[in-house]
Write an enzyme that holds these catalytic residues in place. Structure first.
Site, PDB file in Angstrom:
ATOM      1  CG  HIS A  38      11.015  -5.855  22.987  1.00 40.37           C
ATOM      2  ND1 HIS A  38      11.473  -6.474  21.850  1.00 40.37           N
ATOM      3  CD2 HIS A  38      10.191  -4.849  22.564  1.00 40.37           C
ATOM      4  CE1 HIS A  38      10.946  -5.879  20.781  1.00 40.37           C
ATOM      5  NE2 HIS A  38      10.164  -4.899  21.195  1.00 40.37           N
ATOM      6  CG  HIS A  42      12.889  -3.703  17.604  1.00 42.36           C
ATOM      7  ND1 HIS A  42      12.364  -4.513  16.620  1.00 42.36           N
ATOM      8  CD2 HIS A  42      13.413  -4.551  18.530  1.00 42.36           C
ATOM      9  CE1 HIS A  42      12.546  -5.785  16.949  1.00 42.36           C
ATOM     10  NE2 HIS A  42      13.186  -5.824  18.096  1.00 42.36           N
ATOM     11  CG  HIS A  84     -13.129  -6.349  -6.419  1.00 38.92           C
ATOM     12  ND1 HIS A  84     -13.537  -7.052  -5.309  1.00 38.92           N
ATOM     13  CD2 HIS A  84     -12.184  -7.113  -7.035  1.00 38.92           C
ATOM     14  CE1 HIS A  84     -12.886  -8.206  -5.267  1.00 38.92           C
ATOM     15  NE2 HIS A  84     -12.061  -8.262  -6.296  1.00 38.92           N
ATOM     16  CD  GLU A 113      -2.806  -8.116  -3.581  1.00 39.28           C
ATOM     17  OE1 GLU A 113      -3.671  -8.363  -4.434  1.00 39.28           O
ATOM     18  OE2 GLU A 113      -2.635  -8.803  -2.541  1.00 39.28           O
ATOM     19  N   PRO A 145       8.654  -1.255  10.603  1.00 37.19           N
ATOM     20  CG  PRO A 145       7.215  -0.338   9.035  1.00 37.19           C
ATOM     21  CD  PRO A 145       8.620  -0.267   9.508  1.00 37.19           C
ATOM     22  CG  HIS A 162      -9.700  -2.997 -12.772  1.00 32.57           C
ATOM     23  ND1 HIS A 162      -8.513  -3.187 -13.451  1.00 32.57           N
ATOM     24  CD2 HIS A 162     -10.578  -3.907 -13.267  1.00 32.57           C
ATOM     25  CE1 HIS A 162      -8.672  -4.165 -14.332  1.00 32.57           C
ATOM     26  NE2 HIS A 162      -9.915  -4.611 -14.251  1.00 32.57           N
ATOM     27  CG  HIS A 189      13.370  -1.401  21.091  1.00 32.54           C
ATOM     28  ND1 HIS A 189      13.235  -0.126  20.588  1.00 32.54           N
ATOM     29  CD2 HIS A 189      12.108  -1.891  21.244  1.00 32.54           C
ATOM     30  CE1 HIS A 189      11.945   0.153  20.447  1.00 32.54           C
ATOM     31  NE2 HIS A 189      11.248  -0.886  20.831  1.00 32.54           N
ATOM     32  NE  ARG A 206     -13.712  -4.319 -16.309  1.00 34.39           N
ATOM     33  CZ  ARG A 206     -14.817  -4.921 -15.896  1.00 34.39           C
ATOM     34  NH1 ARG A 206     -15.590  -4.332 -15.002  1.00 34.39           N
ATOM     35  NH2 ARG A 206     -15.157  -6.099 -16.362  1.00 34.39           N
ATOM     36  NE  ARG A 258      -8.398  -2.767 -18.576  1.00 33.50           N
ATOM     37  CZ  ARG A 258      -8.910  -3.962 -18.426  1.00 33.50           C
ATOM     38  NH1 ARG A 258      -8.359  -4.828 -17.586  1.00 33.50           N
ATOM     39  NH2 ARG A 258      -9.993  -4.322 -19.108  1.00 33.50           N
TER      40      ARG A 258
END
Length: 661
Positions: A262, A67, A473, A411, A117, A461, A27, A520, A357
């Site tokens: 590019h 890149h 879930h 997350e 990424p 969980h 690139h 859980r 947990r």
């Protein structure tokens, strides 16, 4: 721009163009367009010493647009990092070279993070800035700013389109990370053409809404303008900064401003035209004028002086605050925590049924007293994931000394930020969410594994035991997903001893991230559980026979019904061994002798029990074995009803064992 500055910037451009052309892959567009801002930053605004690439108080530079690695390698070559040579540049993208297609942390000296990424580098930069702020709050004293450095991230339009950059930058603004400076290479070109086809927002206004100081450089080749913007960004210590630098992709080449610049080589004729325009000899590849090397050498002398002054200050600091030097050493001790293996208090647990947990939360609050650099938090879930450290305060704009991190419902960014915390050094981070949301976590967890970062993932969980929340879930395929990842340890404990073992492994790991997958619902404590859980699989309920009639292999909550099934089968004269398998990853690393001892080859009657997809269990149960696993997504109902509905009962395990005898 002075002549020597012009030569230096153009040297970066030519080196990058030659590297891409020689490889016939890569690139060139970003390196040609962003060379001026990168040079100005490295030469005049960053504290870094190529002779000591790991200097703890260096400024960090993250090329989020990975890149454009040819630019980073050209910088590392000019500034003398790791003696990266023009021969290395000529080996760009080739097998075993020091110049792979995207920058790889730990592979090339001077690379602060593995990027590729798009947007990932933005999140990691936020983590680095958070680490700097936290350590500064812990260690700095008046007259002794021993932790005082900036984090710079360079990314383009693609980085700004990715959601992770906005998740992480929203948090950076909320936290007021004044030593985070983002350079936005704004050339309005992506692979498919002009960014107007899919991206017309005002990025600066969005960052302003986040709480950033926003600055604009109209001419991306004007070093004075770039310098002024960086100085202004540094002057505002209460807000992170976005500097939008307007550039032309493929600058100086016949493909300037074109999408084709590019991601493909310019072509021999276009490289020749670039060199002619920049005044470089067209018949010499990887050519740098000698005066450029001499110029960079003078810059490096200033960098060496900056570190020498810091070293002198740190020596005085150590004398003035010997107790903080002792703490500093603990923060930076890679072996800290290893002595916990024989620490009876660390391994103690309440002898009653308990969710893993909850047990994990207990261990976290032990570790925080023993490992001072232990920090972490959740994606707005700490009351559920039990990851809050008592009496340790919250990391916030008002107080960076807190060890409890609040990532908000982010997350993906949380995990990228966790990587940045680990990359910075001095901290042992953990991140947490519900196991089903490891789908959001996984892309950055993959980078954790690639970089060899010992980040810990607390994922609670863990099965259909989630119950009433229903299939959205209830994780089914996630165990197989994470187990399939190289250099990533998944640990699903069955009781307190195994939970403590999982944490011991995680906190002492040096090059491998660990996922602790936790329940859980309450689970019993087993008399047969032991530190052998650190081997990944072991006999938790032995048979009386040297060679058992059958073997049941289970993990987590399913160990309970497996042990009960053993007792029922015993009544019928069937002698079964139960193997707890908290970590297939660790079990696979054991010796052939140990694995044969636990799972003897001549016992072909085997059943695996796990409330998840059966993918991966075939290598343990073989063609003659069977599984009690999930064949579909879950459902919404109380956990007890779901376990019955999907066959996770003592009776079904008994029947399945009989079917393979």
């Amino acid at each position: 721009m002075s002549n020597i500055d012009t030569l230096s910037v153009n040297s970066l451009r030519v080196l990058a163009a030659d590297a891409v052309q020689k490889a016939n892959s890569g690139h060139p567009g970003l390196p040609l367009g962003a060379a001026a801002m990168a040079y100005e930053l490295w030469a005049n605004h960053m504290n870094h010493n190529p002779k000591d690439p790991k200097w703890s108080n260096r400024d960090r530079f993250v090329l989020s647009g990975g890149h454009g690695s040819a630019l980073l390698y050209s910088l590392l070559h000019l500034f003398g990092y790791g003696n990266l040579s023009t021969k290395d540049l000529a080996s760009f993208r080739q097998l075993d070279s020091l110049t792979p297609g995207h920058p790889e942390y730990g592979h090339t000296v001077g690379v602060e993070a593995t990027t590729g990424p798009l947007g990932a580098g933005m999140a990691m930069a936020v983590g680095m800035a958070m680490a700097e702020a936290h350590l500064a709050a812990k260690f700095n004293k008046e007259g002794y700013p021993v932790v005082d450095h900036y984090t710079f991230a360079l990314g383009g339009d693609g980085c700004m389109m990715e959601g992770i950059s906005y998740e992480s930058m929203s948090l950076a603004g909320t936290l007021g990370l004044g030593k985070l400076i983002v350079l936005y290479d704004s050339n309005k070109i992506s692979i498919e053409g002009n960014t107007d086809i899919a991206f017309r927002e005002d990025v600066a206004k969005r960052f302003e809404a986040f709480g950033f100081q926003t600055l604009v450089v109209e001419d991306g080749n004007n070093l004075e303008e770039i310098s002024a913007a960086i100085k202004a960004a540094k002057a505002d210590t209460t807000r992170p900064a976005l500097i939008t630098v307007k550039t032309k992709i493929g600058f100086g080449s016949p493909r300037e401003g074109m999408a084709s610049a590019h991601g493909e080589p310019l072509g021999a004729d276009n490289v020749k035209a670039l060199k002619e325009k920049l005044g470089f000899p067209v018949d010499k590849d990887f050519y740098v004028p000698e005066e450029v090397y001499q110029h960079i050498e003078e810059i490096n002398k200033k960098s060496e002086k900056a570190e020498a002054e810091w070293n002198q200050m740190f020596a005085q600091y150590v004398k003035a605050y010997p107790e903080l030097k002792e703490l500093w050493d603990k923060y930076h001790d890679e072996n800290i925590g290893e002595d916990l293996l024989e620490n009876q208090e660390f391994w103690a647990f309440p002898d009653k049924p308990e969710a893993t947990r909850n047990l994990s939360g207990m261990v976290i609050n032990r570790i925080k007293d023993l490992v001072p650099g232990f920090v972490g938090g959740s994606a707005d879930l700490s009351p559920s994931t039990k990851t809050y450290m008592k009496d340790e305060g919250d990391f916030s704009k008002e107080d960076y000394s807190g060890r409890n991190l609040h990532f908000g419902v982010r997350e993906l960014a949380m995990t990228g930020i966790g990587n940045g915390l680990a990359l910075h050094g001095g901290l042992k981070p953990f991140v947490s969410t519900f196991f089903v949301f490891s789908d959001y976590v996984k892309p950055m967890a993959r980078l954790s594994a690639i970089m060899g970062l010992p980040t810990t993932f607390v994922l609670t969980h863990d099965s259909i035991g989630v119950g009433e929340d229903g299939p959205t879930h209830e994780p089914i395929e996630q165990l197989a997903m994470l187990r399939s990842m190289p250099n990533f340890t998944v640990f699903r404990p069955a009781d307190a001893t195994e939970t403590i073992a999982g944490w011991y492994y995680a906190i002492t790991s040096k090059k491998t991230p660990t996922a602790l997958v936790l329940t859980r619902q309450n689970l019993p404590q087993y008399a047969g559980s032991s530190k052998e859980a650190l081997k990944g699989g072991y006999v938790i309920a032995p048979s009386k026979k040297e060679v058992p009639d059958a073997i049941i292999i289970a993990s987590g909550s399913e160990v309970e019904i497996s042990v009960k099934a053993k007792e029922e089968l015993k009544k019928e004269g069937i002698d079964v061994r139960v193997v707890s398998m908290p970590s297939t990853d660790l079990f696979d690393m054991q010796s052939k002798e140990y694995k044969e001892k636990v799972l003897p080859k001549n016992v072909r009657a085997r059943v695996a029990v796990e409330a998840a997809a059966d993918f991966g269990w075939g290598k343990y149960v073989g063609l003659d074995g069977a599984t009690v696993t999930m064949k579909s997504f879950g459902a919404s109902a109380p956990a007890g009803e779901l376990f019955k509905k999907f066959g996770f009962t003592t009776e079904n395990v008994v029947a399945t064992v009989k079917s393979v005898l």
